[in-house]
Design an enzyme around this catalytic site. Structure first.
Site, mmCIF file in Angstrom:
data_model
loop_
_atom_site.group_PDB
_atom_site.id
_atom_site.type_symbol
_atom_site.label_atom_id
_atom_site.label_comp_id
_atom_site.label_asym_id
_atom_site.label_seq_id
_atom_site.Cartn_x
_atom_site.Cartn_y
_atom_site.Cartn_z
ATOM 1 N N HIS A 1 0.820 -1.216 0.000
ATOM 2 C CA HIS A 1 0.000 0.000 0.000
ATOM 3 C C HIS A 1 0.851 1.261 0.000
ATOM 4 O O HIS A 1 0.529 2.227 -0.698
ATOM 5 C CB HIS A 1 -0.947 0.002 1.198
ATOM 6 C CG HIS A 1 -1.912 -1.137 1.203
ATOM 7 N ND1 HIS A 1 -2.749 -1.392 2.259
ATOM 8 C CD2 HIS A 1 -2.177 -2.099 0.275
ATOM 9 C CE1 HIS A 1 -3.483 -2.466 1.990
ATOM 10 N NE2 HIS A 1 -3.146 -2.907 0.798
ATOM 11 N N HIS B 1 -0.289 -11.051 -5.077
ATOM 12 C CA HIS B 1 1.068 -10.573 -4.831
ATOM 13 C C HIS B 1 2.126 -11.523 -5.384
ATOM 14 O O HIS B 1 3.056 -11.093 -6.078
ATOM 15 C CB HIS B 1 1.299 -10.399 -3.330
ATOM 16 C CG HIS B 1 0.363 -9.437 -2.689
ATOM 17 N ND1 HIS B 1 0.292 -8.111 -3.033
ATOM 18 C CD2 HIS B 1 -0.550 -9.603 -1.697
ATOM 19 C CE1 HIS B 1 -0.605 -7.502 -2.292
ATOM 20 N NE2 HIS B 1 -1.139 -8.385 -1.475
ATOM 21 N N HIS C 1 -9.064 -2.413 -5.404
ATOM 22 C CA HIS C 1 -7.985 -2.678 -4.448
ATOM 23 C C HIS C 1 -6.967 -3.657 -5.029
ATOM 24 O O HIS C 1 -5.758 -3.518 -4.774
ATOM 25 C CB HIS C 1 -8.528 -3.217 -3.130
ATOM 26 C CG HIS C 1 -7.422 -3.389 -2.120
ATOM 27 N ND1 HIS C 1 -6.904 -2.333 -1.417
ATOM 28 C CD2 HIS C 1 -6.705 -4.484 -1.757
ATOM 29 C CE1 HIS C 1 -5.917 -2.758 -0.646
ATOM 30 N NE2 HIS C 1 -5.776 -4.066 -0.831
#
Length: 308
Positions: free
Chosen positions: A76, A260, A233
């Site tokens: 983030h 990820h 997101h």
């Protein structure tokens, strides 16, 4: 040109998975420094924000240096740095995990905006993708293909009616990250929360720093910030993970049920193929199409960063 933060920006919170309190400070750095995390609790151990230092980790991106010192959940803050165009910064952190704050990149972006962005006297180079590179895992895949600027295309499929099938495409030029993605929060299913906590994960998770869903219900107060907040997101995460390339990417990223680990696997595949990419010095037209170009480092009245 390369850019750094004008003065320090500080953020206090807890780690999403550890639940431990942490202080994170973004500080200016000289040209050609890149983004480097510094563990202030461990003798100022340095951990460069690079794709080749990513280690396997559940549900987040974890960096580990050659001495085994790590920092986790970096995605983030990395997305916020890339989305505001910062290429050089020291990110001091008092513990092993970046604070989750509200579950999005927005607090980091606003903090950077308050601190200001300073252009440096050094030319910025970028990584241009020359041919498609793809990795797969199960039904998911991630691909990088040639483009004039960074584009992110993503689609997800969940059985939960509150999410379902979502897809979105964005050219990340001209502040698109700030306008479209920065405030989209991490999400999880209620049925997974107990299992994660039994495994020592999500110990700092609350209904206020994640979107918690249960079938067709959104349990977090206030509901969704966007109807398609979940896929936004996932794009935010991809932005942060791609920033670990170490320079802006001129490429189209396509993710289908990706996460990820797959994005990092994709970067490893790219840099393992010398014919698939090249370094380029950006002309003025290309500079204007970078994710951070046009973002005014000043908070607007509505709490969003203004865009030129």
């Amino acid at each position: 040109m390369q850019k750094t933060i004008a003065r320090k920006a500080q953020f206090r919170g807890v780690g999403l998975h550890s639940g431990e309190p942490v202080l994170l400070t973004i500080l200016p750095a000289p040209v050609n420094h890149g983004i480097v995390f510094v563990r202030t609790d461990l003798g100022r151990a340095r951990i460069p924000a690079r794709w080749d230092l990513v280690k396997p980790s559940q549900l987040c991106t974890l960096l580990e240096n050659e001495d085994g010192v790590s920092v986790s959940t970096v995605e983030h803050v990395m997305a916020a740095l890339a989305g505001t165009g910062l290429t050089n910064a020291v990110v001091e952190i008092s513990g092993p995990e970046v604070p989750i704050l509200d579950g999005s990149s927005a607090p980091f972006v606003r903090g950077i905006g308050d601190a200001g962005i300073r252009e440096q006297d050094a030319v910025l180079r970028a990584i241009r993708v020359l041919r498609p590179v793809e990795v797969q895992h199960g039904e998911g895949f991630a691909r990088l293909s040639p483009a004039d600027s960074l584009e992110i295309n993503f689609d997800i499929d969940f059985t939960d009616a509150a999410i379902g099938h979502q897809e979105k495409r964005l050219n990340m030029a001209n502040g698109a990250f700030v306008r479209e993605l920065m405030d989209s929060r991490t999400f999880c299913r209620l049925q997974d929360v107990e299992a994660m906590q039994k495994s020592g994960l999500a110990l700092g998770g609350t209904f206020m720093n994640a979107v918690v869903i249960d079938g067709d219900k959104v349990l977090s107060p206030g509901g969704l910030r966007h109807e398609d907040e979940a896929v936004r997101h996932k794009m935010l995460d991809a932005m942060g993970d791609l920033a670990l390339a170490g320079a802006p990417l001129l490429a189209r990223y396509t993710g289908h049920r990706a996460g990820h680990a797959m994005t990092n696997k994709l970067l490893r595949a790219l840099f393992a193929a010398p014919d698939a990419w090249e370094w380029v010095t950006l002309d003025k037209r290309q500079q204007k199409r970078l994710p951070g170009a046009g973002v005014i480092p000043k908070l607007a009245q509505m709490g969003e960063l203004a865009v030129a």
